[in-house]
Enzyme design. Structure first.
Site, PDB file in Angstrom:
ATOM      1  N   CYS A 352       2.067  11.381  -3.503  1.00  0.00           N
ATOM      2  CA  CYS A 352       2.944  10.143  -3.155  1.00  0.00           C
ATOM      3  C   CYS A 352       3.798  10.090  -4.997  1.00  0.00           C
ATOM      4  CB  CYS A 352       2.762   8.943  -2.850  1.00  0.00           C
ATOM      5  SG  CYS A 352       1.676   8.255  -4.048  1.00  0.00           S
ATOM      6  N   ARG A 381     -10.340  14.900  -6.347  1.00  0.00           N
ATOM      7  CA  ARG A 381     -11.011  12.897  -6.484  1.00  0.00           C
ATOM      8  C   ARG A 381     -12.055  13.387  -7.014  1.00  0.00           C
ATOM      9  NH1 ARG A 381      -8.034   9.815  -1.960  1.00  0.00           N
ATOM     10  NH2 ARG A 381      -5.501  10.944  -1.577  1.00  0.00           N
ATOM     11  N   GLN A 399      -4.106  17.122   1.421  1.00  0.00           N
ATOM     12  CA  GLN A 399      -3.412  16.292   2.999  1.00  0.00           C
ATOM     13  C   GLN A 399      -2.647  16.530   3.859  1.00  0.00           C
ATOM     14  OE1 GLN A 399      -3.093  12.759   0.317  1.00  0.00           O
ATOM     15  NE2 GLN A 399      -5.006  11.485   0.960  1.00  0.00           N
ATOM     16  N   ASP A 401      -0.132  15.074   3.849  1.00  0.00           N
ATOM     17  CA  ASP A 401       1.068  13.545   3.653  1.00  0.00           C
ATOM     18  C   ASP A 401       2.417  13.467   3.931  1.00  0.00           C
ATOM     19  OD1 ASP A 401      -0.012  11.539   2.502  1.00  0.00           O
ATOM     20  OD2 ASP A 401       0.313  12.532   0.239  1.00  0.00           O
ATOM     21  N   HIS A 403       5.513  11.074   3.248  1.00  0.00           N
ATOM     22  CA  HIS A 403       6.198   9.980   3.334  1.00  0.00           C
ATOM     23  C   HIS A 403       7.640   9.498   3.495  1.00  0.00           C
ATOM     24  CE1 HIS A 403       3.392  10.343   0.612  1.00  0.00           C
ATOM     25  NE2 HIS A 403       2.688   9.017   0.252  1.00  0.00           N
ATOM     26  N   LYS A 485      -2.182  -2.096   4.799  1.00  0.00           N
ATOM     27  CA  LYS A 485      -2.283  -0.340   5.851  1.00  0.00           C
ATOM     28  C   LYS A 485      -2.801  -0.376   6.692  1.00  0.00           C
ATOM     29  CE  LYS A 485      -6.802   1.301   3.619  1.00  0.00           C
ATOM     30  NZ  LYS A 485      -7.332   2.364   3.129  1.00  0.00           N
ATOM     31  N   HIS A 531       4.348   5.631   3.922  1.00  0.00           N
ATOM     32  CA  HIS A 531       2.882   5.986   3.416  1.00  0.00           C
ATOM     33  C   HIS A 531       2.080   7.021   4.397  1.00  0.00           C
ATOM     34  CE1 HIS A 531       2.602   6.147  -0.885  1.00  0.00           C
ATOM     35  NE2 HIS A 531       3.382   4.575  -0.718  1.00  0.00           N
TER      36      HIS A 531
END
Length: 658
Positions: A352, A381, A399, A401, A403, A485, A531
């Site tokens: 992000c 991570r 991911q 991902d 946005h 979320k 997100h």
């Protein structure tokens, strides 16, 4: 003796009773062997609890969530007693109930062997049959230290009283409350058999434990810290009936057959080499095919939905993650920095912050919103070694991902469409049983932003969830530090729940990055940031699908969709020509031209879970046909080549199992 007024609550009924002092919860709630404890004015108590004036009592059934915890916690104590009877030198750690079972940690000189677990389980059965009584007593710190002087880990827990947390699994009263010890007393003489520091409650006696089994042992750091000693943890399971225990063990056997780590090796899909590092997977060619098909289909669906694709680096200067709030709030899950040219660089744990830089690369107009950015972005991570688990809990993963930047006015419709899109795409991959979880903030200090912003974001998510007609479960305190979320929870083929897609509303990062767009009236306005990770991570989703299908992928996902099996060497060329036709149509078709006999080739294809086995012999060649053998063992003979190709293509196009 004096009168005591109490209220007994059973379901929706309330009964007021007047009893005498010394009356126990067992006397008031007894008669039903399934009742194992009492909830007294909101607090769980043993059945031996003596009621007080004004108490409200509710029975706790053994098959309720609290009852199962009490059953499993009591069984953990029996485990600890059995270990110390067999291994007197063993020092006690902690023994909490967990999902579907319990564990207890021990400090022993030599790790437990499978044969040790058999001996321990037999000893537990002896203790269970003795019917020892669990008896609670309150002690002072000094008394506890004196009684448990030989138990260093219990002494440490006593010192932590008031600072301990439920996450420690500590069997002490949290928040500076009273300390209690539970004695296991002989059923006939009342003599002390064993004792443990514990907050309780427990079953009345060990005989009230209906069914249990020890599962395995493993190493575990004391209180979860690598700085502490390594203890030996024994896991077990306990259930209200023997039938339920049997069903659970059968479930575990099925889950073991579906374990993605096992199937990954058997089907030659991926590996996690020790030389590479824990939690870092490499995909082999067949696994790479499945992954590519997953990604390609997702990419196409995103293009159709108006997403734009971006790519961002794997590392960044630390300043970026300071601005995003990850270093102040998420540093423990990030790898340590790399110093280069006087700057600290970090492997990215999230995409992000970099997507914010894409938005901010030039001026933005309201006409561009909603702006939907999408990336297959690899992140890293730091997961502790004890929680790394195959592809489902990795240290490096990709991911899917997204946005989305939109106006506040666009947010309700965007969330509605986004959740519909997410659920639809998950269904395309074969998942269909969902519920939703809404994670919100609590009173802790980890959350950024004003409560009013959180209330608005939470309400918008709640409304979007309500339109899906799915069960909504609340998760107080489970939100990310920047916003609430929704998590899509999916049940797989054997009923296990997996967290899949997440959708988060974020008012904080647009402020921290000073993101703006030009509104219709010429003013500068702040966008809302949403997100969204649909798979969560490609690796984890790969593992979920692998276990959901038990490796038997539908044809559209199968790495090899069809394999040609010649009856004799003279039929190889014919099948190779057929395979060439299939490949021109985009099918993944191989021909087994090895020297193995035909039945061995069929067995090999079955082991590899290939959807279509295409067999050719003299009659097939003469008639311009092939024969199909399916994964269930059924067969169809003499299919014209064009019809055979059409059947395979249709199965792939329908994305359904065959």
């Amino acid at each position: 003796m004096s009168d005591v007024r109490v209220i007994i609550k059973r379901d929706s009924e309330r009964e007021e009773r007047v009893v005498t002092t010394g009356t126990t919860a067992a006397e008031l709630l007894g008669g039903d062997r399934s009742t194992v404890a009492a909830r007294v004015t909101g607090e769980l108590r043993d059945l031996a609890y003596e009621v007080a004036d004004g108490d409200e009592l509710e029975p706790v059934a053994i098959d309720s969530p609290d009852g199962l915890d009490i059953l499993r916690h009591s069984t953990a104590h029996v485990l600890a007693q059995a270990v110390q009877e067999l291994f007197p030198e063993a020092k006690l750690g902690i023994g909490p109930p967990i999902k579907d079972g319990f564990y207890y940690d021990f400090d022993v000189e030599t790790p437990f062997h499978p044969d040790d677990l058999k001996r321990i389980e037999k000893k537990m059965q002896e203790i269970q049959k003795r019917g020892q009584r669990f008896s609670r007593r309150v002690v002072s710190d000094e008394e506890a230290r004196e009684e448990l002087a030989a138990e260093p880990y219990k002494l440490e827990l006593i010192g932590l009283k008031g600072a301990a947390s439920a996450a420690d699994g500590a069997d002490v009263e949290v928040g500076g409350g009273e300390l209690t010890i539970y004695d296991n007393l002989d059923a006939k003489t009342g003599d002390l058999c064993w004792k443990d520091l514990c907050r309780g409650p427990h079953l009345p006696t060990t005989r009230a434990i209906p069914a249990f089994k020890l599962m395995r042992s493993a190493g575990a750091y004391w209180r979860g810290s690598e700085q502490n000693p390594m203890l030996q943890r024994i896991y077990g399971t306990a259930w209200p009936t023997k039938d339920e225990l049997k069903a659970h063990l059968e479930f575990l056997a099925e889950a073991e057959k579906r374990d993605h780590r096992k199937l990954g090796v058997e089907l030659d899909l991926f590996s996690i080499p020790e030389v590479l590092g824990s939690g870092l997977a490499i995909f082999h060619p067949k696994g790479g095919v499945i992954r590519k098909v997953m990604e390609d289909y997702s990419r196409r669906r995103h293009e159709e939905a108006g997403y734009e694709f971006v790519n961002t680096p794997h590392i960044s200067k630390g300043k970026l993650f300071e601005t995003s709030g990850h270093l102040p709030n998420y540093a423990e899950s990030m790898f340590p920095p790399m110093e280069f040219e006087g700057q600290d660089y970090y492997l990215k744990a999230m995409n992000c912050p970099m997507h914010n830089l894409v938005f901010d690369a030039r001026g933005r107009s309201y006409r561009e919103l909603p702006l939907r950015l999408f990336e297959f972005g690899t992140v890293y991570r730091y997961e502790k070694s004890g929680v790394v688990h195959g592809l489902t809990r990795a240290r490096g993963f990709t991911q899917d991902d997204s946005h989305i930047y939109c106006t506040k006015e666009q947010m309700p419709e965007e969330l509605d469409e986004l959740l519909t899109f997410v659920l639809g795409l998950l269904r395309d991959y074969g998942l269909s049983d969902f519920y939703l979880e809404l994670s919100t903030r609590d009173d802790s200090e980890k959350f950024m932003g004003e409560p009013e912003e959180w209330e608005e974001a939470t309400e918008q998510l709640r409304q979007a969830a309500g339109k899906q007609g799915l069960e909504l479960v609340m998760d107080p305190g489970g939100a990310a530090y920047y916003g609430p979320k929704i998590s899509v929870q999916a049940r797989d083929a054997i009923g296990r729940t997996w967290q899949m897609s997440t959708i988060q509303v974020d008012f904080q990062q647009p402020k921290r990055f000073n993101l703006e767009y030009t509104a219709a009236d010429g003013s500068r306005q702040r966008p809302v940031m949403i997100h969204r990770a649909l798979f969560g991570s490609i690796e984890r989703f790969f593992a979920v699908l692998l276990e959901h299908y038990a490796g038997v992928f539908p044809p559209w996902l199968a790495p090899v969709q069809a394999v040609g099996i010649p009856i004799g060497d003279g039929h190889v060329r014919y099948l190779e020509d057929f395979a060439a036709e299939a490949k021109k149509l985009g099918l993944r078709f191989e021909v087994d031209s090895s020297s193995d006999r035909m039945q061995k080739k069929i067995r090999n294809a079955q082991k590899q879970k290939v959807p279509f086995m295409v067999i050719a012999g003299d009659e097939d060649v003469a008639g311009g046909a092939v024969s199909f053998r399916y994964r269930d063992g059924s067969q169809k003979n003499g299919i014209p080549r064009d019809e055979a190709l059409a059947e395979i293509l249709d199965a792939v196009a329908r994305r359904q199992q065959v």
